[in-house]
Design a protein around this motif. Structure first.
Motif, short mmCIF file in Angstrom:
data_model
loop_
_atom_site.label_atom_id
_atom_site.label_comp_id
_atom_site.label_asym_id
_atom_site.label_seq_id
_atom_site.Cartn_x
_atom_site.Cartn_y
_atom_site.Cartn_z
N PHE A 48 -33.38 -0.54 -7.81
CA PHE A 48 -34.84 -0.39 -7.79
C PHE A 48 -35.44 -1.69 -7.23
O PHE A 48 -35.32 -2.75 -7.85
CB PHE A 48 -35.38 -0.12 -9.19
N ALA A 49 -36.09 -1.59 -6.08
CA ALA A 49 -36.63 -2.76 -5.40
C ALA A 49 -38.14 -2.84 -5.59
O ALA A 49 -38.87 -1.92 -5.22
CB ALA A 49 -36.30 -2.69 -3.90
N PHE A 50 -38.61 -3.95 -6.16
CA PHE A 50 -40.04 -4.19 -6.28
C PHE A 50 -40.53 -4.78 -4.95
O PHE A 50 -40.12 -5.87 -4.56
CB PHE A 50 -40.32 -5.17 -7.42
N MET A 51 -41.40 -4.05 -4.27
CA MET A 51 -41.85 -4.45 -2.94
C MET A 51 -43.36 -4.65 -2.92
O MET A 51 -44.10 -3.99 -3.64
CB MET A 51 -41.45 -3.40 -1.90
N GLY A 52 -43.81 -5.54 -2.07
CA GLY A 52 -45.24 -5.78 -1.93
C GLY A 52 -45.55 -6.37 -0.57
O GLY A 52 -44.64 -6.66 0.20
N ARG A 53 -46.85 -6.51 -0.28
CA ARG A 53 -47.88 -6.11 -1.21
C ARG A 53 -48.66 -4.96 -0.62
O ARG A 53 -49.00 -4.95 0.56
CB ARG A 53 -48.79 -7.29 -1.51
N VAL A 54 -48.93 -3.96 -1.48
CA VAL A 54 -49.68 -2.78 -1.07
C VAL A 54 -51.13 -3.15 -0.82
O VAL A 54 -51.71 -3.98 -1.53
CB VAL A 54 -49.58 -1.70 -2.18
N ASP A 55 -51.72 -2.54 0.20
CA ASP A 55 -53.13 -2.79 0.50
C ASP A 55 -53.98 -2.45 -0.72
O ASP A 55 -53.76 -1.44 -1.40
CB ASP A 55 -53.56 -1.93 1.70
N GLU A 56 -54.97 -3.29 -0.99
CA GLU A 56 -55.81 -3.12 -2.18
C GLU A 56 -56.49 -1.76 -2.23
O GLU A 56 -56.77 -1.24 -3.31
CB GLU A 56 -56.88 -4.22 -2.22
N ARG A 57 -56.74 -1.17 -1.06
CA ARG A 57 -57.47 0.10 -1.03
C ARG A 57 -56.67 1.24 -1.66
O ARG A 57 -57.26 2.20 -2.17
CB ARG A 57 -57.86 0.45 0.41
N ILE A 58 -55.35 1.18 -1.61
CA ILE A 58 -54.54 2.25 -2.18
C ILE A 58 -53.75 1.79 -3.40
O ILE A 58 -52.92 2.55 -3.93
CB ILE A 58 -53.59 2.87 -1.13
N ALA A 59 -54.00 0.56 -3.86
CA ALA A 59 -53.37 0.10 -5.09
C ALA A 59 -53.91 0.90 -6.26
O ALA A 59 -55.09 1.30 -6.28
CB ALA A 59 -53.65 -1.38 -5.29
N CYS A 60 -53.05 1.17 -7.24
CA CYS A 60 -53.47 2.01 -8.36
C CYS A 60 -52.65 1.66 -9.61
O CYS A 60 -51.43 1.46 -9.50
CB CYS A 60 -53.26 3.48 -8.00
N PRO A 61 -53.29 1.58 -10.78
CA PRO A 61 -52.54 1.27 -12.01
C PRO A 61 -51.47 2.31 -12.32
O PRO A 61 -51.54 3.45 -11.85
CB PRO A 61 -53.63 1.27 -13.10
N ARG A 62 -50.51 1.92 -13.12
CA ARG A 62 -49.48 2.85 -13.59
C ARG A 62 -50.12 4.01 -14.36
O ARG A 62 -51.23 3.91 -14.87
CB ARG A 62 -48.47 2.13 -14.49
N LEU A 63 -49.37 5.10 -14.46
CA LEU A 63 -49.83 6.25 -15.22
C LEU A 63 -49.98 5.89 -16.69
O LEU A 63 -49.18 5.12 -17.23
CB LEU A 63 -48.84 7.41 -15.08
N GLU A 64 -50.98 6.44 -17.35
CA GLU A 64 -51.17 6.19 -18.77
C GLU A 64 -50.00 6.74 -19.58
O GLU A 64 -49.57 6.14 -20.57
CB GLU A 64 -52.49 6.80 -19.25
N THR A 65 -49.47 7.89 -19.15
CA THR A 65 -48.31 8.49 -19.80
C THR A 65 -47.18 8.61 -18.79
O THR A 65 -47.26 9.43 -17.87
CB THR A 65 -48.65 9.89 -20.36
#
Length: 238
Positions: free
Chosen positions: A142-159
């Motif tokens: 699992f590769a943590f990659m960045g950085r995503v453009d701020e316009r499509i950045a989104c918090p993790r799912l609540e559940t």
């Protein structure tokens, strides 16, 4: 590098944590990969593991083969004249064929609404960017990659989902990744890649390594299937 850093901190009886930077930045990666290569050469058989991350490198060694203070001194010597590894930047980016579709990327519509974009624009924004692998973890490959453009950045799912299909391409905050194996997960799914990200028979197991540059390349459903991709919906995979 910062005038304050790097710092070498104890990480148990068999490890040292090297803090190279104070903040996450893509420009950190050539320095981290250079230190990884130098540690591999310097520690030899005494080296147990190297765990690079956004700003740090954990060096785990065999205390029966090398005393902790000797390991620390070697790191001090390696850091004294460390230069960034530019070779990885010269390499072609890794391309991950990706089928973007709401059936395998159920959060596409929500990300589009959040960004006031169409689904096609979200796909274009995600796939046109080039990402850097900052760290490996959570699950093998699992590769943590960045950085995503701020316009499509989104918090993790609540559940979080109990079962995320293998290959699922996802976004969490300003990071993106693809799930190498079926696992629980709370990232926003936007598509699926046919790439085999983790293979026990592959040298190093993981397709991606820290420092790699990566692009998600949109493909049609037909091409995705031809490449061996699983077209079953997220719901059908539960």
């Amino acid at each position: 590098m910062s005038a304050v850093l790097p710092r070498i901190e104890p990480a148990g009886l068999d490890g040292w944590m090297v803090r190279l930077f104070a903040a996450i930045d893509e420009a950190n990666m050539p320095w981290l990969t250079a230190l990884v290569r130098r540690c591999e050469a310097s520690f030899g058989d005494a080296l147990v593991d190297l765990v690079p991350s956004y700003t740090t490198l954990l060096v785990v060694f065999d205390p029966l083969a090398m005393a902790p203070e000797e390991a620390r001194q070697r790191l001090t010597t390696l850091l004294a004249d460390l230069q960034p590894d530019e070779a990885r930047d010269d390499a072609e980016p890794r391309e991950l064929p990706t089928w973007y579709d709401p059936s395998v990327g159920p959060e596409l519509e929500r990300l589009a609404e959040r960004a006031n974009m169409s689904i096609e624009q979200v796909i274009e924004q995600h796939s046109q960017a080039e990402y850097r692998v900052f760290a490996l973890g959570f699950a093998p490959g699992f590769a943590f990659m960045g950085r995503v453009d701020e316009r499509i950045a989104c918090p993790r799912l609540e559940t979080p989902r109990r079962r995320v299909p293998r290959g699922s391409v996802a976004i969490a905050e300003r990071q993106t990744s693809a799930y190498p194996l079926v696992s629980p997960g709370g990232w926003n799914l936007v598509g699926r890649t046919s790439a085999v990200l983790f293979d026990r028979h592959r040298e190093g197991f993981s397709l991606l390594a820290v420092g790699d540059r990566v692009r998600f390349v949109p493909v049609s459903r037909v091409e995705f299937e031809r490449l061996g991709g699983d077209t079953r919906s997220v719901e059908a995979n539960q």
